[in-house]
Design a protein around this motif. Structure first.
Motif, PDB file in Angstrom:
ATOM      1  N   ASN A  61     -28.865  47.906  13.161  1.00 21.53           N
ATOM      2  CA  ASN A  61     -27.676  48.760  13.054  1.00 21.53           C
ATOM      3  C   ASN A  61     -27.724  49.628  11.806  1.00 21.53           C
ATOM      4  OD1 ASN A  61     -26.571  47.776  15.436  1.00 21.53           O
ATOM      5  ND2 ASN A  61     -25.408  46.166  14.415  1.00 21.53           N
ATOM      6  N   LEU A  62     -28.239  49.082  10.708  1.00 18.50           N
ATOM      7  CA  LEU A  62     -28.388  49.885   9.492  1.00 18.50           C
ATOM      8  C   LEU A  62     -29.304  51.067   9.750  1.00 18.50           C
ATOM      9  CD1 LEU A  62     -28.664  47.312   6.550  1.00 18.50           C
ATOM     10  CD2 LEU A  62     -27.110  49.274   6.641  1.00 18.50           C
ATOM     11  N   LEU A  93     -23.043  45.765   4.481  1.00 21.69           N
ATOM     12  CA  LEU A  93     -24.097  45.332   5.400  1.00 21.69           C
ATOM     13  C   LEU A  93     -25.343  44.881   4.639  1.00 21.69           C
ATOM     14  CD1 LEU A  93     -23.740  48.043   8.178  1.00 21.69           C
ATOM     15  CD2 LEU A  93     -23.346  45.589   8.453  1.00 21.69           C
ATOM     16  N   CYS A  94     -25.706  45.615   3.586  1.00 23.30           N
ATOM     17  CA  CYS A  94     -26.870  45.227   2.780  1.00 23.30           C
ATOM     18  C   CYS A  94     -26.628  43.881   2.106  1.00 23.30           C
ATOM     19  CB  CYS A  94     -27.175  46.291   1.731  1.00 23.30           C
ATOM     20  SG  CYS A  94     -27.779  47.855   2.418  1.00 23.30           S
ATOM     21  N   GLN A 101     -29.942  42.119  14.023  1.00 25.65           N
ATOM     22  CA  GLN A 101     -28.923  43.074  14.464  1.00 25.65           C
ATOM     23  C   GLN A 101     -28.426  43.928  13.298  1.00 25.65           C
ATOM     24  OE1 GLN A 101     -26.209  40.262  16.228  1.00 25.65           O
ATOM     25  NE2 GLN A 101     -27.150  40.419  18.254  1.00 25.65           N
ATOM     26  N   ILE A 102     -28.241  43.306  12.121  1.00 22.11           N
ATOM     27  CA  ILE A 102     -27.786  44.053  10.947  1.00 22.11           C
ATOM     28  C   ILE A 102     -28.802  45.131  10.575  1.00 22.11           C
ATOM     29  CG2 ILE A 102     -27.378  43.908   8.450  1.00 22.11           C
ATOM     30  CD1 ILE A 102     -26.084  41.180   8.936  1.00 22.11           C
ATOM     31  N   ALA A 147     -24.612  41.549   3.184  1.00 20.34           N
ATOM     32  CA  ALA A 147     -24.619  40.527   4.233  1.00 20.34           C
ATOM     33  C   ALA A 147     -26.038  40.103   4.574  1.00 20.34           C
ATOM     34  CB  ALA A 147     -23.910  41.059   5.482  1.00 20.34           C
ATOM     35  N   ALA A 148     -26.958  41.067   4.632  1.00 22.61           N
ATOM     36  CA  ALA A 148     -28.357  40.734   4.925  1.00 22.61           C
ATOM     37  C   ALA A 148     -28.945  39.843   3.831  1.00 22.61           C
ATOM     38  CB  ALA A 148     -29.176  42.010   5.072  1.00 22.61           C
TER      39      ALA A 148
END
Length: 339
Positions: free
Chosen positions: A185-186, A206-207, A181-182, A209-210
């Motif tokens: 969404n990115l 977000l990066c 999902q990340i 978090a991945a």
């Protein structure tokens, strides 16, 4: 395409600054020519050759978006395609399939990629692949230096070399589903001058978090150590020593200088760093200096030379600096500077 968690609040390695000046890039093509696809998939350090197998027609639609040290992709293919790398990639690639199958040439055995299961390929793990019929996947590309930098800050010691990730990740639930999902969404948020391009801090989060999902949820060489309880907070004299190093990072300070600033003997200082940082004071100083040099090399462009940056952070012997930098980040300082 160029492709932290257990931190102590006091006296820790400097956390990488929040991403505020991210450089975005976008490449998107569709067609039926394998040579065009070869050009699209290739990077300067790792050229790729794509050929069609059999008489069936082939087609592709690929969209890549880069954000600093991370890139994401949405790719779809039709037909049977053989993909060969002429040189190993310099980063980690995570394939998150939506439809269809791919067979990767692994170091020891073939690695199959199919929907519901992601595939993690570290640098050099696969030199080729075979796409079988209709295929669509999202891709996450992360520079190896970014991954080891995050792990270094989690452990507060130098991490180098392959992490030996297990190549498979479940995408049906838990961290794997969140990772897909990340990445999705990115890609949608960055493509076509999307809204995320106007929020670099959100992109950076977000990066990160991945990367943390990969490090904390997927099996690799350091998984068992990450599962251990966090170490006891360091005593005051170790924190004082680290504060002194940070304040004088580019100056020619000695072990005696650091011990004096920490108000303890050299022997007590060394014992404290062994117990609470699993290193020596001078190795810790070397580490924060080379991390500072790495950040400067990434940001310098053509304004500064490798020698300028090395000297700025106290590395007076350029040969030794280059050797240590390559051991730490997997490439020469000049290669980082040219990106």
């Amino acid at each position: 395409m160029s492709v932290d968690s257990r931190m102590h609040t006091g006296g820790s390695l400097p956390r990488p600054p929040a991403t505020q000046n991210v450089s975005f890039g976008e490449t998107a093509h569709s067609g039926t020519d394998p040579d065009l696809l070869s050009e699209l998939l290739s990077t300067p350090p790792s050229p790729i050759k794509v050929t069609a197998e059999g008489d069936m027609p082939v087609s592709f639609r690929c969209s890549f978006v880069s954000a600093g040290e991370v890139a994401v992709a949405d790719c779809a293919y039709e037909g049977t395609l053989l993909i060969k790398r002429k040189a190993p990639s310099i980063g980690m690639i995570v394939f998150l399939p939506v439809e269809g199958n791919v067979c990767f040439d692994g170091r020891r055995e073939e690695i199959y990629s199919a929907p519901a299961g992601g595939t993690i390929l570290e640098a050099g793990r696969s030199m080729g692949a075979r796409i079988l019929g209709r295929r669509r996947h999202f891709g996450l590309f992360v520079d190896q230096a970014k991954i080891t930098s995050h792990l270094t800050h989690m452990f507060e010691r130098t991490i180098s070399g392959d992490l030996d990730f297990h190549p498979h990740i479940d995408l049906t639930a838990g961290p794997g589903l969140v990772l897909q999902q990340i990445v999705s969404n990115l890609h949608s948020g960055l493509s076509n001058n999307g809204p995320l391009q106007r929020s670099p801090l959100a992109v950076g989060s977000l990066c990160d978090a991945a990367v943390y999902l990969l490090l904390e949820s997927c099996r690799h060489r350091y998984s068992d150590e990450l599962a251990l309880p966090a170490p006891t907070p360091a005593p005051r004299h170790v924190k004082w020593a680290i504060d002194f190093m940070q304040e004088h990072i580019a100056e020619p300070i000695s072990l005696n200088d650091i011990a004096a600033a920490a108000k303890v003997s050299v022997r007590t200082l060394q014992q404290g760093f062994r117990q609470f940082r699993n290193t020596t004071p001078m190795a810790y100083l070397q580490e924060i200096r080379i991390l500072a040099a790495h950040r400067d090399l990434l940001d310098a462009g053509m304004r500064l030379t490798v020698a300028d940056i090395a000297m700025r952070w106290g590395f007076t012997h350029l040969g030794r600096f280059a050797a240590e930098y390559k051991r730490r980040f997997g490439q020469l300082p000049s290669q980082t500077l040219k990106r």
